[in-house]
Design a protein around this motif. Sequence first.
Motif, PDB file in Angstrom:
ATOM      1  N   ASN A  14      61.003 102.062  22.257  1.00  0.00           N
ATOM      2  CA  ASN A  14      60.136 103.098  21.688  1.00  0.00           C
ATOM      3  C   ASN A  14      59.692 102.782  20.261  1.00  0.00           C
ATOM      4  O   ASN A  14      58.686 103.325  19.795  1.00  0.00           O
ATOM      5  CB  ASN A  14      60.830 104.456  21.724  1.00  0.00           C
ATOM      6  N   ILE A  15      60.431 101.923  19.574  1.00  0.00           N
ATOM      7  CA  ILE A  15      60.060 101.517  18.218  1.00  0.00           C
ATOM      8  C   ILE A  15      59.287 100.203  18.242  1.00  0.00           C
ATOM      9  O   ILE A  15      58.245 100.067  17.591  1.00  0.00           O
ATOM     10  CB  ILE A  15      61.308 101.385  17.314  1.00  0.00           C
ATOM     11  N   THR A  16      59.788  99.239  18.993  1.00  0.00           N
ATOM     12  CA  THR A  16      59.210  97.890  18.943  1.00  0.00           C
ATOM     13  C   THR A  16      57.818  97.805  19.562  1.00  0.00           C
ATOM     14  O   THR A  16      57.070  96.877  19.245  1.00  0.00           O
ATOM     15  CB  THR A  16      60.135  96.857  19.614  1.00  0.00           C
ATOM     16  N   LYS A  17      57.457  98.780  20.381  1.00  0.00           N
ATOM     17  CA  LYS A  17      56.116  98.742  20.984  1.00  0.00           C
ATOM     18  C   LYS A  17      55.028  98.691  19.914  1.00  0.00           C
ATOM     19  O   LYS A  17      53.971  98.102  20.116  1.00  0.00           O
ATOM     20  CB  LYS A  17      55.898  99.930  21.914  1.00  0.00           C
ATOM     21  N   TYR A  18      55.304  99.269  18.736  1.00  0.00           N
ATOM     22  CA  TYR A  18      54.312  99.286  17.658  1.00  0.00           C
ATOM     23  C   TYR A  18      54.127  97.922  17.006  1.00  0.00           C
ATOM     24  O   TYR A  18      53.159  97.710  16.278  1.00  0.00           O
ATOM     25  CB  TYR A  18      54.693 100.323  16.601  1.00  0.00           C
ATOM     26  N   GLY A  19      55.032  97.005  17.253  1.00  0.00           N
ATOM     27  CA  GLY A  19      54.888  95.661  16.744  1.00  0.00           C
ATOM     28  C   GLY A  19      54.463  94.659  17.800  1.00  0.00           C
ATOM     29  O   GLY A  19      54.030  93.564  17.483  1.00  0.00           O
ATOM     30  N   LEU A  20      54.586  95.064  19.058  1.00  0.00           N
ATOM     31  CA  LEU A  20      54.261  94.148  20.153  1.00  0.00           C
ATOM     32  C   LEU A  20      52.848  94.336  20.689  1.00  0.00           C
ATOM     33  O   LEU A  20      52.307  93.433  21.324  1.00  0.00           O
ATOM     34  CB  LEU A  20      55.276  94.323  21.286  1.00  0.00           C
ATOM     35  N   VAL A  25      47.351 103.766  18.648  1.00  0.00           N
ATOM     36  CA  VAL A  25      47.199 105.001  17.890  1.00  0.00           C
ATOM     37  C   VAL A  25      47.093 106.205  18.828  1.00  0.00           C
ATOM     38  O   VAL A  25      46.191 106.280  19.660  1.00  0.00           O
ATOM     39  CB  VAL A  25      45.965 104.923  16.957  1.00  0.00           C
ATOM     40  N   THR A  26      48.062 107.114  18.698  1.00  0.00           N
ATOM     41  CA  THR A  26      48.080 108.351  19.474  1.00  0.00           C
ATOM     42  C   THR A  26      48.475 109.492  18.542  1.00  0.00           C
ATOM     43  O   THR A  26      49.062 109.261  17.486  1.00  0.00           O
ATOM     44  CB  THR A  26      49.097 108.279  20.638  1.00  0.00           C
ATOM     45  N   SER A  27      48.184 110.700  18.958  1.00  0.00           N
ATOM     46  CA  SER A  27      48.583 111.828  18.119  1.00  0.00           C
ATOM     47  C   SER A  27      50.100 111.965  18.177  1.00  0.00           C
ATOM     48  O   SER A  27      50.710 111.786  19.221  1.00  0.00           O
ATOM     49  CB  SER A  27      47.907 113.115  18.580  1.00  0.00           C
ATOM     50  N   GLY A  28      50.692 112.231  17.042  1.00  0.00           N
ATOM     51  CA  GLY A  28      52.131 112.431  16.965  1.00  0.00           C
ATOM     52  C   GLY A  28      52.952 111.157  16.908  1.00  0.00           C
ATOM     53  O   GLY A  28      54.176 111.211  16.985  1.00  0.00           O
ATOM     54  N   GLN A  29      52.302 110.017  16.746  1.00  0.00           N
ATOM     55  CA  GLN A  29      53.080 108.770  16.776  1.00  0.00           C
ATOM     56  C   GLN A  29      53.984 108.620  15.556  1.00  0.00           C
ATOM     57  O   GLN A  29      55.061 108.053  15.663  1.00  0.00           O
ATOM     58  CB  GLN A  29      52.193 107.554  16.965  1.00  0.00           C
ATOM     59  N   GLU A  30      53.574 109.135  14.394  1.00  0.00           N
ATOM     60  CA  GLU A  30      54.458 109.059  13.226  1.00  0.00           C
ATOM     61  C   GLU A  30      55.718 109.876  13.457  1.00  0.00           C
ATOM     62  O   GLU A  30      56.814 109.436  13.123  1.00  0.00           O
ATOM     63  CB  GLU A  30      53.734 109.513  11.959  1.00  0.00           C
ATOM     64  N   LYS A  31      55.566 111.057  14.030  1.00  0.00           N
ATOM     65  CA  LYS A  31      56.731 111.898  14.326  1.00  0.00           C
ATOM     66  C   LYS A  31      57.632 111.213  15.353  1.00  0.00           C
ATOM     67  O   LYS A  31      58.855 111.212  15.216  1.00  0.00           O
ATOM     68  CB  LYS A  31      56.270 113.261  14.845  1.00  0.00           C
ATOM     69  N   GLU A  32      57.039 110.608  16.366  1.00  0.00           N
ATOM     70  CA  GLU A  32      57.820 109.891  17.383  1.00  0.00           C
ATOM     71  C   GLU A  32      58.565 108.716  16.755  1.00  0.00           C
ATOM     72  O   GLU A  32      59.734 108.478  17.040  1.00  0.00           O
ATOM     73  CB  GLU A  32      56.914 109.381  18.509  1.00  0.00           C
ATOM     74  N   LEU A  33      57.879 107.975  15.878  1.00  0.00           N
ATOM     75  CA  LEU A  33      58.526 106.842  15.216  1.00  0.00           C
ATOM     76  C   LEU A  33      59.702 107.330  14.376  1.00  0.00           C
ATOM     77  O   LEU A  33      60.801 106.762  14.451  1.00  0.00           O
ATOM     78  CB  LEU A  33      57.524 106.078  14.342  1.00  0.00           C
ATOM     79  N   SER A  73      47.744  97.663  12.581  1.00  0.00           N
ATOM     80  CA  SER A  73      46.721  98.286  13.431  1.00  0.00           C
ATOM     81  C   SER A  73      47.193  99.636  13.976  1.00  0.00           C
ATOM     82  O   SER A  73      46.371 100.505  14.248  1.00  0.00           O
ATOM     83  CB  SER A  73      46.347  97.354  14.597  1.00  0.00           C
ATOM     84  N   ASN A  74      48.486  99.811  14.113  1.00  0.00           N
ATOM     85  CA  ASN A  74      49.020 101.052  14.678  1.00  0.00           C
ATOM     86  C   ASN A  74      49.306 102.121  13.629  1.00  0.00           C
ATOM     87  O   ASN A  74      49.356 103.305  13.965  1.00  0.00           O
ATOM     88  CB  ASN A  74      50.296 100.746  15.477  1.00  0.00           C
ATOM     89  N   PHE A  75      49.508 101.726  12.389  1.00  0.00           N
ATOM     90  CA  PHE A  75      49.791 102.672  11.306  1.00  0.00           C
ATOM     91  C   PHE A  75      48.934 102.301  10.097  1.00  0.00           C
ATOM     92  O   PHE A  75      49.418 101.705   9.140  1.00  0.00           O
ATOM     93  CB  PHE A  75      51.281 102.659  10.952  1.00  0.00           C
ATOM     94  N   LYS A  76      47.695 102.679  10.149  1.00  0.00           N
ATOM     95  CA  LYS A  76      46.734 102.306   9.112  1.00  0.00           C
ATOM     96  C   LYS A  76      47.030 102.945   7.753  1.00  0.00           C
ATOM     97  O   LYS A  76      46.566 102.456   6.727  1.00  0.00           O
ATOM     98  CB  LYS A  76      45.325 102.661   9.570  1.00  0.00           C
ATOM     99  N   ASP A  77      47.801 104.035   7.733  1.00  0.00           N
ATOM    100  CA  ASP A  77      48.080 104.725   6.478  1.00  0.00           C
ATOM    101  C   ASP A  77      49.326 104.220   5.759  1.00  0.00           C
ATOM    102  O   ASP A  77      49.627 104.673   4.652  1.00  0.00           O
ATOM    103  CB  ASP A  77      48.219 106.230   6.719  1.00  0.00           C
TER     104      ASP A  77
END
Length: 152
Positions: A14-20, A25-33, A73-77
């Motif tokens: 659930n964490i590494t998918k953002y690097g692979l 980009v989905t709504s709520g992804q920061e909260k999920e991370l 690309s997944n966390f532009k901020d």
Amino acid sequence: MHLEINELISTINNITKYGLKSNLVTSGQEKELKKNLVKIYYLYFLIEYKFDKNNFVAFDKAKYFDIRKNVTSNFKDLGYYKIVLDIHDIDNKNDYAIGDAVDDLTHIILDLLEIKWRIENNSPADGLWFFDFIFKNHTQQHIIDLLNYMEK
């Protein structure tokens, strides 16, 4: 309670998918991370293993720049932040450094990928030993810094 390998692997995924993968980009992804980073932190306290004395093949850590590109690309901020070098020296108001949230998440992902790889390719004991070692010596501080940054 004890650590369930399947729960650990699921949380790692659930964490590494953002690097692979890029552009997840989905709504709520920061909260999920954040939720999954806290869960990894919690799972660390459940580690129990018997040291595996076998010699194993080493994990390939050459993926840093690909993972960093995907994290970006997944966390532009995500960006840079200020770090106090000695949190216990309350009188020193001058010693600061710059942290990088993208670098934090990239290192967390690399560490978690190695934990998973060791569990799946070496042995569960080797993976849990590495989790215990790398968390307290590296991953933990990246998680603390990233969660603190994300609470801006």
